[in-house]
Design a protein around this motif. Sequence first.
Motif, PDB file in Angstrom:
ATOM      1  N   ASP A  77      -9.485  47.248  26.644  1.00  0.00           N
ATOM      2  CA  ASP A  77      -9.648  45.971  25.918  1.00  0.00           C
ATOM      3  C   ASP A  77      -9.402  44.827  26.651  1.00  0.00           C
ATOM      4  O   ASP A  77      -7.967  44.790  27.066  1.00  0.00           O
ATOM      5  CB  ASP A  77      -9.031  46.150  24.564  1.00  0.00           C
ATOM      6  CG  ASP A  77      -9.537  45.176  23.386  1.00  0.00           C
ATOM      7  OD1 ASP A  77     -10.728  44.737  23.581  1.00  0.00           O
ATOM      8  OD2 ASP A  77      -8.542  44.708  22.746  1.00  0.00           O
ATOM      9  N   HIS A  78     -10.150  43.933  26.940  1.00  0.00           N
ATOM     10  CA  HIS A  78      -9.658  42.725  27.477  1.00  0.00           C
ATOM     11  C   HIS A  78      -9.212  42.822  28.926  1.00  0.00           C
ATOM     12  O   HIS A  78      -8.620  41.909  29.365  1.00  0.00           O
ATOM     13  CB  HIS A  78      -8.781  41.770  26.351  1.00  0.00           C
ATOM     14  CG  HIS A  78      -9.219  41.270  25.385  1.00  0.00           C
ATOM     15  ND1 HIS A  78      -9.136  41.930  24.290  1.00  0.00           N
ATOM     16  CD2 HIS A  78     -10.028  40.160  25.085  1.00  0.00           C
ATOM     17  CE1 HIS A  78      -9.635  41.250  23.369  1.00  0.00           C
ATOM     18  NE2 HIS A  78     -10.549  40.398  23.639  1.00  0.00           N
ATOM     19  N   GLN A  81     -14.292  41.946  32.964  1.00  0.00           N
ATOM     20  CA  GLN A  81     -15.262  41.036  32.797  1.00  0.00           C
ATOM     21  C   GLN A  81     -16.728  41.719  32.537  1.00  0.00           C
ATOM     22  O   GLN A  81     -16.975  42.887  32.982  1.00  0.00           O
ATOM     23  CB  GLN A  81     -15.499  39.980  34.208  1.00  0.00           C
ATOM     24  CG  GLN A  81     -14.227  39.628  34.320  1.00  0.00           C
ATOM     25  CD  GLN A  81     -14.038  38.791  35.683  1.00  0.00           C
ATOM     26  OE1 GLN A  81     -15.035  38.863  36.405  1.00  0.00           O
ATOM     27  NE2 GLN A  81     -12.999  38.448  36.311  1.00  0.00           N
ATOM     28  N   LEU A  95     -17.501  38.511  24.612  1.00  0.00           N
ATOM     29  CA  LEU A  95     -15.904  38.434  24.293  1.00  0.00           C
ATOM     30  C   LEU A  95     -15.122  38.908  23.106  1.00  0.00           C
ATOM     31  O   LEU A  95     -14.160  39.700  23.370  1.00  0.00           O
ATOM     32  CB  LEU A  95     -15.777  36.719  24.433  1.00  0.00           C
ATOM     33  CG  LEU A  95     -16.057  36.005  25.602  1.00  0.00           C
ATOM     34  CD1 LEU A  95     -15.829  34.633  25.537  1.00  0.00           C
ATOM     35  CD2 LEU A  95     -15.142  36.586  26.708  1.00  0.00           C
ATOM     36  N   ASP A  96     -15.848  38.921  21.719  1.00  0.00           N
ATOM     37  CA  ASP A  96     -15.269  39.617  20.747  1.00  0.00           C
ATOM     38  C   ASP A  96     -15.323  41.192  20.952  1.00  0.00           C
ATOM     39  O   ASP A  96     -14.319  41.841  20.389  1.00  0.00           O
ATOM     40  CB  ASP A  96     -16.246  39.182  19.740  1.00  0.00           C
ATOM     41  CG  ASP A  96     -15.960  37.598  19.375  1.00  0.00           C
ATOM     42  OD1 ASP A  96     -15.027  37.232  19.626  1.00  0.00           O
ATOM     43  OD2 ASP A  96     -16.730  37.268  18.390  1.00  0.00           O
ATOM     44  N   GLY A  98     -14.464  42.527  23.625  1.00  0.00           N
ATOM     45  CA  GLY A  98     -13.453  42.863  24.218  1.00  0.00           C
ATOM     46  C   GLY A  98     -13.437  42.661  25.757  1.00  0.00           C
ATOM     47  O   GLY A  98     -12.688  43.044  26.526  1.00  0.00           O
ATOM     48  N   SER A 100     -12.823  40.186  29.028  1.00  0.00           N
ATOM     49  CA  SER A 100     -11.707  39.385  29.509  1.00  0.00           C
ATOM     50  C   SER A 100     -12.433  38.076  29.603  1.00  0.00           C
ATOM     51  O   SER A 100     -11.947  36.965  29.411  1.00  0.00           O
ATOM     52  CB  SER A 100     -10.980  39.984  30.685  1.00  0.00           C
ATOM     53  OG  SER A 100     -11.730  39.990  31.711  1.00  0.00           O
ATOM     54  N   LYS A 101     -13.640  37.916  30.371  1.00  0.00           N
ATOM     55  CA  LYS A 101     -14.468  36.767  30.912  1.00  0.00           C
ATOM     56  C   LYS A 101     -15.801  37.181  30.852  1.00  0.00           C
ATOM     57  O   LYS A 101     -16.429  38.533  30.883  1.00  0.00           O
ATOM     58  CB  LYS A 101     -13.981  36.531  32.174  1.00  0.00           C
ATOM     59  CG  LYS A 101     -12.663  36.022  32.263  1.00  0.00           C
ATOM     60  CD  LYS A 101     -12.231  35.487  33.571  1.00  0.00           C
ATOM     61  CE  LYS A 101     -10.881  35.142  33.845  1.00  0.00           C
ATOM     62  NZ  LYS A 101     -10.500  34.277  35.288  1.00  0.00           N
ATOM     63  N   ARG A 130     -12.460  31.290  30.766  1.00  0.00           N
ATOM     64  CA  ARG A 130     -13.082  32.677  30.699  1.00  0.00           C
ATOM     65  C   ARG A 130     -14.564  32.807  30.889  1.00  0.00           C
ATOM     66  O   ARG A 130     -15.346  33.503  30.552  1.00  0.00           O
ATOM     67  CB  ARG A 130     -13.005  32.903  28.941  1.00  0.00           C
ATOM     68  CG  ARG A 130     -11.709  32.864  28.488  1.00  0.00           C
ATOM     69  CD  ARG A 130     -11.688  33.399  26.930  1.00  0.00           C
ATOM     70  NE  ARG A 130     -11.738  34.787  26.757  1.00  0.00           N
ATOM     71  CZ  ARG A 130     -11.726  35.746  25.751  1.00  0.00           C
ATOM     72  NH1 ARG A 130     -11.721  35.138  24.379  1.00  0.00           N
ATOM     73  NH2 ARG A 130     -11.957  36.940  25.697  1.00  0.00           N
TER      74      ARG A 130
END
Length: 257
Positions: A77-78, A81, A95-96, A98, A100-101, A130
């Motif tokens: 998670d996060h 990219q 992005l929601d 998970g 990161s960019k 991001r």
Amino acid sequence: MKSVFRPCIDLHDGQVKQIVGGTLSADSTSLKTNFVASHPPQYYAELYKKHNLTGGHVIMLGRGNEEAAKLALAGWDHGLQIGGGINDQNASTWLDAGASKIIVTSYLFPDGAFSLDRLQNLSSLVGKDRLVVDVSCRRVRQSWFVAMDKWQRITEMEITKESLHLLSQYCSEFLIHAADVEGLCQGIDEKLVQKLGEWVTIPTTYAGGARDLETVDRLSNGKVDLTYGSSLDIFGGTLVKFDDLVTYNASVLAQEV
């Protein structure tokens, strides 16, 4: 500053694959595949997380990869990219989910012409920090031009110090696949890596033909990081060992602390 290894998860038809980049096309009749994983996407995400291999990316090569991409993002998670078909309508969704960019290319080039308005709008939407701009390219004589639509269509944007400076005002990183050597395991585009080392002012990751991280570090003066694909043992390759890259990255990180 030293170049480091950045991991990847390339998705095609919902599976982790390594593909000869120049053979991607709309009908896939000429597609050449080097590797199809028996592991699901999240296996690789969890592997990268375990070894703290930051700055990696998930690329959706065509349609039908959304669920596989979500599985990969769920594995860290996060921590990864996401790129492939990203635009102003779905960027926030990823992005929601998970990422990161988000990584963008084709959306910035309607009809092959660069749109500064689209870049500015997307940067405002998700935030410069991001946003990654993918300037993957193909050679045109002695120059390189950004390529879109599975690297089959050459845009009007030449990769130069000036164009990279313009893009860097609205994003936090560059990703660049050298499509002409992608998946061939025959070595990087050394001239391109050298020029990137001279031109880039933000974190940049190169992919394409990689076999030797030290060469990228030398040619770019440590300003360009490297993604391995088909040459890497976790993707069926025989030229580069994943464990060696983990050790290398850890040693670089220890020196920077």
